[in-house]
Enzyme design. Structure first.
Site, mmCIF file in Angstrom:
data_model
loop_
_atom_site.group_PDB
_atom_site.id
_atom_site.type_symbol
_atom_site.label_atom_id
_atom_site.label_comp_id
_atom_site.label_asym_id
_atom_site.label_seq_id
_atom_site.Cartn_x
_atom_site.Cartn_y
_atom_site.Cartn_z
ATOM 1 N N HIS A 84 0.893 2.056 -4.595
ATOM 2 C CA HIS A 84 2.081 2.190 -3.746
ATOM 3 C C HIS A 84 1.982 1.368 -2.463
ATOM 4 C CE1 HIS A 84 -0.005 5.609 -1.554
ATOM 5 N NE2 HIS A 84 0.670 5.089 -0.555
ATOM 6 N N SER A 117 -3.829 5.689 2.878
ATOM 7 C CA SER A 117 -3.653 5.335 1.470
ATOM 8 C C SER A 117 -4.304 4.014 1.139
ATOM 9 C CB SER A 117 -2.167 5.177 1.157
ATOM 10 O OG SER A 117 -1.624 6.417 0.881
ATOM 11 N N ASP A 129 -1.874 5.292 -9.493
ATOM 12 C CA ASP A 129 -1.629 4.676 -8.183
ATOM 13 C C ASP A 129 -2.790 3.752 -7.818
ATOM 14 O OD1 ASP A 129 -0.523 4.131 -5.759
ATOM 15 O OD2 ASP A 129 -1.016 6.064 -4.831
HETATM 16 N N1 ARG Z 1 0.623 8.561 1.110
HETATM 17 C C1 ARG Z 1 -0.214 8.455 2.254
HETATM 18 C C2 ARG Z 1 -0.305 6.990 2.669
HETATM 19 O O1 ARG Z 1 0.448 6.194 2.157
HETATM 20 C C3 ARG Z 1 -1.561 9.075 2.029
HETATM 21 C C4 ARG Z 1 -1.441 10.520 2.079
HETATM 22 C C5 ARG Z 1 -2.691 11.225 1.824
HETATM 23 N N2 ARG Z 1 -2.377 12.578 2.057
HETATM 24 C C6 ARG Z 1 -3.232 13.581 2.029
HETATM 25 N N3 ARG Z 1 -2.841 14.780 2.358
HETATM 26 N N4 ARG Z 1 -4.459 13.365 1.732
HETATM 27 O O2 ARG Z 1 -1.024 6.635 3.581
#
Ligand code: ARG
Length: 639
Positions: free
Chosen positions: A441, A587, A489
């Site tokens: 992503h 992420s 992902d």
């Molecule tokens: N989707 C988030 C990002 O793009 C990462 C989220 C991780 N969340 C978690 N509770 N560990 O950076």
């Protein structure tokens, strides 16, 4: 998680992280603004916590609750027996227990001392909640391995009874003046502190690294926690292994500066939160050359408290000793000439002042590969860091020391062809000189991409930073988002350079290994990133790290956790009780674990329902599931 959250992640990361980085010194503001009503910097009124404050403290309210958690801080999921089929591979024994096969379908774990349970999952029964009544439980090296430090007027040994002025809590001849269940100490001339325990001339020189005085209150009057407090350790911070200069730390709650802050500081507790702040210690007058700080003659030398008691001794995973010293490493260019330190047995290993040219640009901002500095064979090994010693803490996570996570990169984007500056959107993991692994992503259409390798700071890249454009991106063809989860992902970034030579291996830029087999649930692994923290939604300008545990997939698929939305392209890690977690902006970054004495990228930060919430741990891409895909798409770069 829902899609909104995913977009929010990216939106926050793209929009706000750069704004935060302009204000990197804001971290202290965040520290205070979290509780302006009680903790505002302007509210200088200090008073010892009154009886009423103590009995209303949430921390002590849990004394009556049933606490079934074991002493490792793992909740019940951890002690469930997932290994009833009697196999020793993977090792079903936690905490370094040794597995022995017993017949065809049985096994037995030989547990290290103090550990019990079929899987050695139960740690020593020390510092159980409520055990210290209205007091702090601290760990000691001698049986019973804990001691209660009572909030006065509560009395030892278990801080459950009250006596106000008898025995006299005031030190140095102070007089105890009783006011119902409260008291004040009237101190002799020159003495101060709530208990008159701070002597005259108690002050610090320079940055207070040599300070050994008795002040144990923060600037705002909060009482410091003992350095060997169970509460600090249970929050995932071990001062005795995390800081570079541990000499002044011990079984006391005096302010110290073990990690290069500008002045002495300490941890304190607010409800169930671990916080830190600078202390109310004056700086010594300039003319005083002798640091008159040795005013704690009654303090025994720390008898090496055992802060790691809830864990068997293990090599510090974040700080493995470099296999051999690196004689070719250049010395930090400018070792802070203006800050003479009191004589030290060892160099401080503080972060060197970055040699940033006046333009504020990184030293090596170009894509041109640098000549190898560590011998002809680049990236011959993977997963072995060469950290420098300095480490410091920030809320929730720890600041990474230089070279400790040399495979971590920042993945940055800007609209294709635009003149806008690049912005951090995600983390990434260097797995070969020309290949970065990241989350699927994080790969967006119509973006120019680059990676920043070898820098802990995004706002002020360290010397040795390598900024390398991304030549090509590969998103896993099975990548799929639903409103609840992100599947498969994973993505690869091919870096620009000459064939096979893009990033240059240095002490600060190294590859992580790929895992070769699944690891057992409960394994302790490390996550890192520049993402949002408890204190700052906008991310951290300094790379942070935290330890998490691999969570059993079935447990994480429980309806109370993520239900049936998980598949085998992902796994959960963290703590079901909440707290430590990755977050927005992390992420694509690494979850590494030790396997065969090297750090392997076991997971890629992917998603989660908010951050650090109870029963909503972080979800990571299961790298073992994609090994063939990674190898097939990296042009033979990974054997
Ligand atoms: N989707 C988030 C990002 O793009 C990462 C989220 C991780 N969340 C978690 N509770 N560990 O950076």
């Amino acid at each position: 998680m829902n899609l909104k959250l995913l977009f929010l992640c990216l939106f926050l990361a793209v929009l706000f992280i750069p704004a935060e980085l302009k204000n990197k010194h804001d971290k202290h503001k965040h520290r205070d603004s979290a509780h302006p009503e009680r903790h505002g910097k302007h509210e200088k009124k200090k008073h010892r916590r009154r009886f009423k404050d103590i009995i209303e403290d949430d921390f002590f309210k849990i004394v009556d609750e049933d606490d079934e958690d074991d002493e490792n801080g793992h909740s019940d999921w951890f002690s469930e027996n997932w290994y009833s089929d009697g196999q020793c591979t993977p090792n079903p024994c936690f905490n370094n227990g040794v597995c022995k096969e017993k017949g065809e379908r049985k096994f037995k774990c030989d547990c290290p001392k103090h550990y019990k349970g079929k899987n050695c999952e139960r740690g020593p029964r020390i510092c159980k909640r409520g055990q210290c009544g209205y007091g702090e439980c601290i760990l000691t090296s001698t049986p019973p391995h804990y001691e209660c430090k009572c909030m006065r007027p509560f009395q030892p040994p278990d801080c459950k009874t009250i006596s106000v002025c008898n025995p006299n809590p005031c030190k140095n001849g102070g007089t105890c003046i009783r006011d119902e269940n409260d008291f004040d100490c009237h101190c002799p001339e020159g003495f101060g502190g709530h208990f008159c325990h701070v002597g005259p001339n108690d002050c610090y020189v320079d940055d207070g690294e040599s300070y050994r005085g008795n002040v144990s209150e923060t600037d705002d009057g909060d009482e410091c926690l003992y350095w060997n407090s169970h509460f600090i350790l249970a929050s995932g911070v071990n001062p005795f292994t995390s800081f570079e200069d541990k000499d002044g730390l011990g079984p006391h709650n005096f302010c110290r500066n073990p990690d290069g802050e500008p002045k002495p500081w300490c941890f304190f507790r607010r409800g169930l939160r671990l916080l830190w702040d600078y202390c109310d210690v004056p700086k010594c007058p300039k003319s005083t050359h002798e640091p008159p700080t040795e005013v704690a003659p009654t303090q025994p030398k720390p008898p090496h408290p055992e802060p790691t008691h809830h864990k068997p001794p293990q090599p510090e995973p974040t700080q493995p000793k470099p296999p051999h010293p690196e004689p070719t490493q250049p010395k930090p260019p400018h070792p802070e000439p203006t800050q003479p330190k009191p004589p030290q047995p060892e160099p401080t290993g503080k972060l060197p002042t970055p040699a940033i040219p006046s333009t504020g640009k990184p030293i090596h901002p170009s894509a041109t590969p640098l000549p190898p500095t560590t011998g002809p064979k680049q990236f011959a090994t993977c997963g072995i860091p060469q950290p420098k010693k300095a480490l410091t803490r920030i809320f929730g996570g720890l600041k990474v020391s230089p070279g400790a996570i040399p495979w971590q990169v920042s993945v940055q984007v800007k609209p294709t062809g635009s003149t806008q500056p690049f912005r951090h959107i995600c983390g990434g993991i260097l797995i070969a000189s020309c290949w970065v692994l990241t989350a699927g992503h994080c790969i967006e259409p119509n973006k120019d991409m680059q990676v920043l390798a070898g820098s802990l700071s995004l706002s002020k890249p360290d010397p040795g930073t390598q900024t390398i454009p991304v030549k090509r991106t590969i998103k896993n063809p099975n990548y799929r988002e639903t409103s609840e989860a992100v599947y498969n992902d994973i993505g690869l970034l091919k870096l620009s350079g000459t064939p096979g030579f893009c990033a240059n291996e240095t002490q600060f830029v190294k590859t992580a290994c790929l895992p070769n087999a699944p690891l057992p649930d409960g394994t302790e692994c490390k996550i890192s990133g520049w993402g949002a923290t408890e204190q700052s939604d906008y991310g951290s300008s300094h790379l942070l790290e935290a330890n998490v545990l691999l969570i059993n997939q079935e447990k994480c698929s429980d309806p109370s956790v993520y239900g049936n939305i998980l598949d085998n392209s992902m796994f959960c890690a963290g703590y079901l009780e909440g707290g430590v977690d990755s977050c927005q902006g992390d992420s694509g970054g690494p979850l590494t674990c030790m396997q065969n004495n090297a750090n392997v990228v076991y997971g890629v930060v992917s998603w989660g329902d908010q951050c650090g919430k109870k029963n909503k741990p972080g979800v990571y891409t299961q790298v073992t599931h994609f090994l063939d895909w990674i190898k097939a798409n990296t042009e033979g770069a990974i054997p």
